[in-house]
Design an enzyme around this catalytic site. Structure first.
Site, mmCIF file in Angstrom:
data_model
loop_
_atom_site.group_PDB
_atom_site.id
_atom_site.type_symbol
_atom_site.label_atom_id
_atom_site.label_comp_id
_atom_site.label_asym_id
_atom_site.label_seq_id
_atom_site.Cartn_x
_atom_site.Cartn_y
_atom_site.Cartn_z
ATOM 1 N N SER A 26 0.815 -1.227 -0.010
ATOM 2 C CA SER A 26 0.145 0.008 -0.147
ATOM 3 C C SER A 26 0.958 1.211 0.083
ATOM 4 O O SER A 26 1.378 1.618 -1.080
ATOM 5 C CB SER A 26 -0.998 0.098 1.304
ATOM 6 O OG SER A 26 -1.981 1.110 1.157
ATOM 7 N N ASP A 48 9.776 5.530 -10.623
ATOM 8 C CA ASP A 48 9.025 6.283 -11.958
ATOM 9 C C ASP A 48 10.043 7.460 -12.301
ATOM 10 O O ASP A 48 10.410 7.976 -13.472
ATOM 11 C CB ASP A 48 7.796 6.615 -11.785
ATOM 12 C CG ASP A 48 7.076 5.347 -12.147
ATOM 13 O OD1 ASP A 48 7.397 3.999 -12.251
ATOM 14 O OD2 ASP A 48 5.732 5.266 -12.015
ATOM 15 N N LYS A 91 -0.706 -4.482 -3.051
ATOM 16 C CA LYS A 91 -1.966 -3.872 -2.520
ATOM 17 C C LYS A 91 -2.107 -2.406 -3.137
ATOM 18 O O LYS A 91 -1.570 -1.460 -2.627
ATOM 19 C CB LYS A 91 -2.336 -3.601 -1.207
ATOM 20 C CG LYS A 91 -3.556 -3.137 -0.709
ATOM 21 C CD LYS A 91 -3.721 -3.144 0.784
ATOM 22 C CE LYS A 91 -4.680 -2.478 1.306
ATOM 23 N NZ LYS A 91 -4.929 -0.853 0.898
#
Length: 472
Positions: free
Chosen positions: A309, A320, A334
């Protein structure tokens, strides 16, 4: 033994009719279309189907009149809400008064119990991770253990809320737990003394001369603020710092905003994470604010299958933006957002309202973050298999954009070692940072801290590191 039900009385039919009318009227009222669109109202997908309402009222009435013990209407309706929410996915839940209070205590970071993060997996209570320094970690409970009994009460058929209530309790009170561990024939019997669990979510300490080790155990309400304060303080005390290790292993997640604040500390600009859901207010984008707290210091982030999460939000954003090298094994997967929605003063529902995406548009749901450097944790010369992932949970939301990754196809897994300097993943992270420094990363100047602005951000290479063959 089965028994056929006798023919229903007229009184029961009247009750069914009244309940059906009330439910259908409420559904039409709450989803009412404007007057000029009355002709198309029956096609509105927001309206409840009449036949299914009839089926529900029949089942409700049978329980009301024929169950072996009398159950009040208020309790039956509460059961109906619980069933409705729990069947949606493994992370949605109905929170009664006690469960709602427990959730608030957990996010605040202080409660009495054993310090165990658990999840529901195909009807059993399974350990996701023990919290750092908790009684459960000291007792040797491991990720993947199945909780069989608590204080001689079988956990089969129990909910997560039931298990949590039994584990919580006053400090210094004992609790008996029976666990089943893969590869161990007999149940593991433990007696654990509860403690006041005050989760210290952020630890920052120097390691290996001019490097900092940062551990985030859980994302609580104040984690972002605490992280920024402690990191800034340590960087001020140690201006020669050459790089950082951010340890998110076995971090089960927590508050979304805190994860955004942690990622923002390393980013100058750009998207941190965005969410998409059906409701207008569930689709949001979170952006980094100007200023990298570390002025571009090389950064390695450690993850494993217990990183879930909010942990995955941080790792995905830094990956990224090519701001960090992600090292370890694939994360839990998750990628959904749960919103706690109060429905009364002391009750709420925890509902999955959106999926979150990394800045490059990757959905992590049931897949996880794939590290740039795949590195297994070696414990006593043996690497450990990943115990569980989001894709293994019954009823999980699927990943519509790519392959789902369950525990059966994951790398071997990491368990955080209390002794940081004996942790092979931490040591390899430090060695990687040293290599980056040798290859051109500039250390902080001893005379002028503004020289740190000259550092270039670390670029995540495509490296795969495996343990020795004999460890597999």
């Amino acid at each position: 033994m089965l028994c056929l039900s006798p023919k229903k009385s007229g009184a029961n039919k009247n009750f069914q009719t009244l309940l059906l009318i009330a439910m259908f009227a409420f559904a039409n009222f709450s989803n009412a279309a404007p007057v000029e669109k009355k002709k198309t109202a029956p096609q509105n997908p927001g309206l409840l189907p009449l036949e299914e309402l009839r089926t529900f009222t029949r089942a409700y009435d049978h329980v009301r009149t024929s169950y072996v013990e009398e159950v009040s209407d208020s309790k039956m309706l509460e059961y109906a809400i619980k069933g409705l929410i729990s069947e949606l996915d493994p992370h949605s839940a109905y929170l009664d008064k006690e469960a709602y209070a427990e959730l608030q205590a957990t996010t605040s970071g202080e409660f009495g119990g054993v310090g165990l993060e658990v999840g529901m997996d195909e009807g059993v209570i399974k350990v996701i991770t023990p919290l750092d320094g908790s009684p459960s970690q000291k007792a040797g409970i491991k990720p993947g253990d199945v909780v069989v009994r608590i204080d001689d009460q079988p956990m089969k058929g129990k909910t997560l809320t039931d298990a949590t209530r039994l584990m919580r309790g006053p400090k210094d009170t004992p609790i008996k737990m029976s666990l089943q561990r893969k590869g161990v024939d007999d149940p593991i019997e433990l007696i654990i003394v509860r403690d006041l669990i005050h989760v210290q979510s952020v630890v920052v300490k120097p390691i290996a001369d001019d490097y900092l080790y940062v551990r985030i155990a859980q994302f609580q309400t104040n984690t972002g603020k605490d992280f920024v304060e402690r990191l800034r303080e340590n960087l001020k005390l140690r201006p020669k710092t050459k790089g950082l290790v951010l340890d998110l292993r076995n971090n089960p997640g927590g508050v979304l905003q805190s994860s955004v604040e942690v990622a923002d500390a390393f980013l100058d600009n750009g998207t941190v994470v965005y969410t998409q859901g059906r409701m207008e207010n569930s689709s949001m984008s979170y952006a980094a604010t100007p200023g990298d707290l570390t002025n571009g210091l090389p950064l390695v982030v450690l993850i494993n299958s217990g990183s879930a999460s909010a942990s995955e939000i941080v790792a995905g954003a830094l990956q990224d933006h090519k701001r960090a090298i992600i090292m370890g094994t694939r994360s839990f997967g998750k990628g959904s957002v749960q919103t706690v929605i109060p429905i009364t003063e002391d009750r709420a529902i925890k509902l999955t309202t959106a999926l979150y995406y990394t800045p490059n548009g990757r959905s992590i749901q049931a897949k996880g973050i794939d590290p740039d450097v795949r590195l297994e944790k070696i414990t006593n010369g043996v690497s450990q298999k990943a115990p569980m992932a989001e894709a293994d949970l019954a009823g999980h939301i699927g990943n519509k954009e790519g392959q789902e990754i369950g525990s059966g196809t994951r790398e071997r897994e990491a368990v955080v070692n209390d002794d940081t300097l004996k942790d092979n993943q931490v040591l390899d992270a430090i060695n990687l940072l040293k290599g980056l420094h040798i290859l051109g990363q500039q250390p902080a100047s001893t005379n002028d801290e503004t020289d740190t602005n000259k550092r270039a951000p670390a670029i995540a290479p495509n490296i795969e590191v495996r343990p020795p063959a004999q460890d597999k």
